[in-house]
Design an enzyme around this catalytic site. Structure first.
Site, mmCIF file in Angstrom:
data_model
loop_
_atom_site.group_PDB
_atom_site.id
_atom_site.type_symbol
_atom_site.label_atom_id
_atom_site.label_comp_id
_atom_site.label_asym_id
_atom_site.label_seq_id
_atom_site.Cartn_x
_atom_site.Cartn_y
_atom_site.Cartn_z
ATOM 1 N N SER A 124 0.802 -1.112 -0.047
ATOM 2 C CA SER A 124 0.200 -0.057 0.015
ATOM 3 C C SER A 124 0.713 1.475 0.273
ATOM 4 C CB SER A 124 -0.811 0.152 1.255
ATOM 5 O OG SER A 124 -1.487 1.187 1.458
ATOM 6 N N TYR A 149 -2.234 -1.395 10.721
ATOM 7 C CA TYR A 149 -2.511 -2.004 9.247
ATOM 8 C C TYR A 149 -1.418 -1.682 8.677
ATOM 9 C CZ TYR A 149 -3.588 -1.692 4.634
ATOM 10 O OH TYR A 149 -3.808 -1.908 3.058
ATOM 11 N N LYS A 153 1.948 -3.602 6.726
ATOM 12 C CA LYS A 153 2.183 -3.661 5.096
ATOM 13 C C LYS A 153 3.924 -3.512 4.925
ATOM 14 C CE LYS A 153 -1.374 -4.735 3.064
ATOM 15 N NZ LYS A 153 -1.789 -6.155 2.649
HETATM 16 N N1 UFG Z 1 -13.114 10.993 3.218
HETATM 17 C C1 UFG Z 1 -13.982 11.889 3.484
HETATM 18 N N2 UFG Z 1 -15.470 11.128 4.160
HETATM 19 C C2 UFG Z 1 -15.393 9.901 4.526
HETATM 20 C C3 UFG Z 1 -14.146 9.006 4.197
HETATM 21 C C4 UFG Z 1 -13.167 9.545 3.506
HETATM 22 O O1 UFG Z 1 -13.957 13.051 3.500
HETATM 23 O O2 UFG Z 1 -16.417 9.256 4.996
HETATM 24 C C5 UFG Z 1 -11.841 11.525 2.712
HETATM 25 C C6 UFG Z 1 -10.732 11.240 3.514
HETATM 26 O O3 UFG Z 1 -10.474 12.206 4.632
HETATM 27 C C7 UFG Z 1 -9.434 11.417 2.459
HETATM 28 C C8 UFG Z 1 -10.329 10.796 1.285
HETATM 29 O O4 UFG Z 1 -11.817 10.764 1.608
HETATM 30 O O5 UFG Z 1 -9.249 12.505 2.272
HETATM 31 C C9 UFG Z 1 -9.869 9.169 1.088
HETATM 32 O O6 UFG Z 1 -10.147 8.536 2.300
HETATM 33 P P1 UFG Z 1 -10.248 6.861 2.282
HETATM 34 O O7 UFG Z 1 -10.617 6.623 3.778
HETATM 35 O O8 UFG Z 1 -10.965 6.397 1.364
HETATM 36 O O9 UFG Z 1 -8.506 6.384 2.090
HETATM 37 P P2 UFG Z 1 -7.324 7.064 2.661
HETATM 38 O O10 UFG Z 1 -6.799 7.508 1.691
HETATM 39 O O11 UFG Z 1 -7.487 7.272 3.993
HETATM 40 O O12 UFG Z 1 -6.775 5.251 2.741
HETATM 41 C C10 UFG Z 1 -6.561 4.425 1.718
HETATM 42 C C11 UFG Z 1 -6.750 3.243 2.116
HETATM 43 C C12 UFG Z 1 -5.891 2.480 3.193
HETATM 44 C C13 UFG Z 1 -4.426 2.630 2.512
HETATM 45 C C14 UFG Z 1 -4.256 4.094 2.155
HETATM 46 C C15 UFG Z 1 -3.052 4.186 1.439
HETATM 47 O O13 UFG Z 1 -8.102 3.010 2.957
HETATM 48 O O14 UFG Z 1 -6.047 1.188 3.367
HETATM 49 O O15 UFG Z 1 -5.228 4.490 1.435
HETATM 50 O O16 UFG Z 1 -2.403 5.413 1.380
HETATM 51 F F1 UFG Z 1 -3.457 2.450 3.658
#
Ligand code: UFG
Length: 331
Positions: A124, A149, A153
């Site tokens: 990741s 998590y 990785k």
């Molecule tokens: N976000 C929102 N509202 C939500 C969920 C997310 O605004 O309800 C925003 C977050 O703040 C972020 C973006 O959407 O800016 C993406 O968030 P995600 O939770 O979808 O994904 P992340 O980038 O936080 O994390 C993802 C994977 C992880 C992994 C990571 C790798 O979920 O498993 O990318 O960088 F580790």
């Protein structure tokens, strides 16, 4: 080739099984059904017209893995199996370390015993930590991870590097995914998170489907194009094809590749594109930033293009359409 796919019924695993079968690889799946459903195997058959051998085993039980290698002439392994929820990993770190590390070590030991030394590992972009530049390049190396998590990785990447250093007859490709989203265009397979989703796209879909009331957008005061977070969203079918390229064009030694589109997309852009493509309203509100989130990052995917001949082909519109198609089919 005869490929063992661990976690082959999960979100990325299942899409990869489809692409492997399309390229005439023989696929054997091992999955403990912790975060997946057995019926996915029927969907895989429906999509590809091919059959898949399934072992409902847990990699934590080493003798079960031995049984698989004893009864099949496996050429290579794609290793997806593992716990993957960031929030849960913070609450249950020992469960994450114990499961993700033990299952991987068991797998590697059995591969070594049976002299199967070709591996593609599901890593990741989270292993970069916060390198201080939003465009992540493989040479940046690993940074400080922000949750157990992500640390599993990073630890597994280190284990693989040590293993390779001890025995360079291994060929190992580590694939660092950015934000996998979307679903197969058939609408038969897609992402099925347990409970209330944490990730953006699954949450958007539940709100669009009126199963959840409102999407919280975590912050609109980041130094980004529109103030909301920016990520590199990659269609899961593109990602799956990346695994087939990693296998078919595997170079000698240990190699690390970013799998992303190379393009940052803001949370707001994703939501408005989803609304436009699917002609549906997504209720949202702006709330505080989510602790631990970075403002912006995306892949430099040029190494995967140069060495594997792989790049993403699907657009943000494809992602939004295919995600919603899957959700509608499975409501
Ligand atoms: N976000 C929102 N509202 C939500 C969920 C997310 O605004 O309800 C925003 C977050 O703040 C972020 C973006 O959407 O800016 C993406 O968030 P995600 O939770 O979808 O994904 P992340 O980038 O936080 O994390 C993802 C994977 C992880 C992994 C990571 C790798 O979920 O498993 O990318 O960088 F580790």
């Amino acid at each position: 080739m005869k490929i063992l796919v661990t976690g082959g019924l999960g979100f990325i695993g299942s899409h990869t099984c489809v692409e492997l079968a399309k390229q005439n690889h023989e696929v054997i799946i091992v999955d403990n059904l912790y975060n997946s459903k057995e019926e996915v195997i029927d969907k895989l058959k429906q999509i590809t017209g091919k059959s898949f051998k399934l072992y409902k085993y847990d990699l934590v039980e080493k003798e079960k893995i031995e049984e698989i290698f004893e009864s099949n002439e496996i050429d290579a392994v794609i290793h997806f199996a593992g716990y993957k929820a960031v929030g849960e990993s913070v609450k249950k770190p020992l469960m994450y370390y114990s499961n993700n590390l033990q299952s991987t070590i068991n797998l590697l030991e059995v591969m070594q015993k049976y002299d199967v030394k070709k591996l593609v590992f599901s890593s990741s972009a989270t292993v970069y930590g916060d390198p201080g530049n939003p465009k992540y390049v493989e040479e940046m190396g690993r940074g400080k991870t922000t949750n157990p998590y992500g640390t599993t990785k990073a630890m597994i990447e280190q284990i693989l590097e040590d293993l390779y250093a001890s025995d360079n007859s291994w060929d190992i490709s580590i694939l660092r995914y950015f934000n996998p989203v979307g679903a197969h265009e058939s609408g038969l397979i897609g992402e099925e998170p347990n409970g209330i989703p944490n990730n953006l796209m699954p949450y958007v879909m539940k709100v669009a489907a009126r199963k959840l009331e409102v999407l919280s957008i975590f912050g609109n005061d980041y130094p980004t194009v529109d103030g909301t977070g920016v990520r590199d969203f990659i269609h899961v079918v593109d990602l799956a094809k990346g695994h087939v390229c990693a296998l078919d064009k595997m170079k000698k030694g240990l190699n690390i590749y970013n799998l992303g589109s190379g393009k940052g997309v803001s949370v707001m852009e994703l939501v408005t594109t989803f609304e436009k493509v699917n002609d549906i309203k997504v209720n949202y509100k702006i709330v505080e930033r989510r602790p631990g989130d970075l403002p912006e990052y995306y892949a430099d995917p040029s190494k995967a293009l140069n060495e594997l001949g792989w790049k993403t082909e699907k657009t943000l519109e494809d992602i939004c359409r295919d995600s919603w198609n899957y959700e509608k089919n499975n409501m």
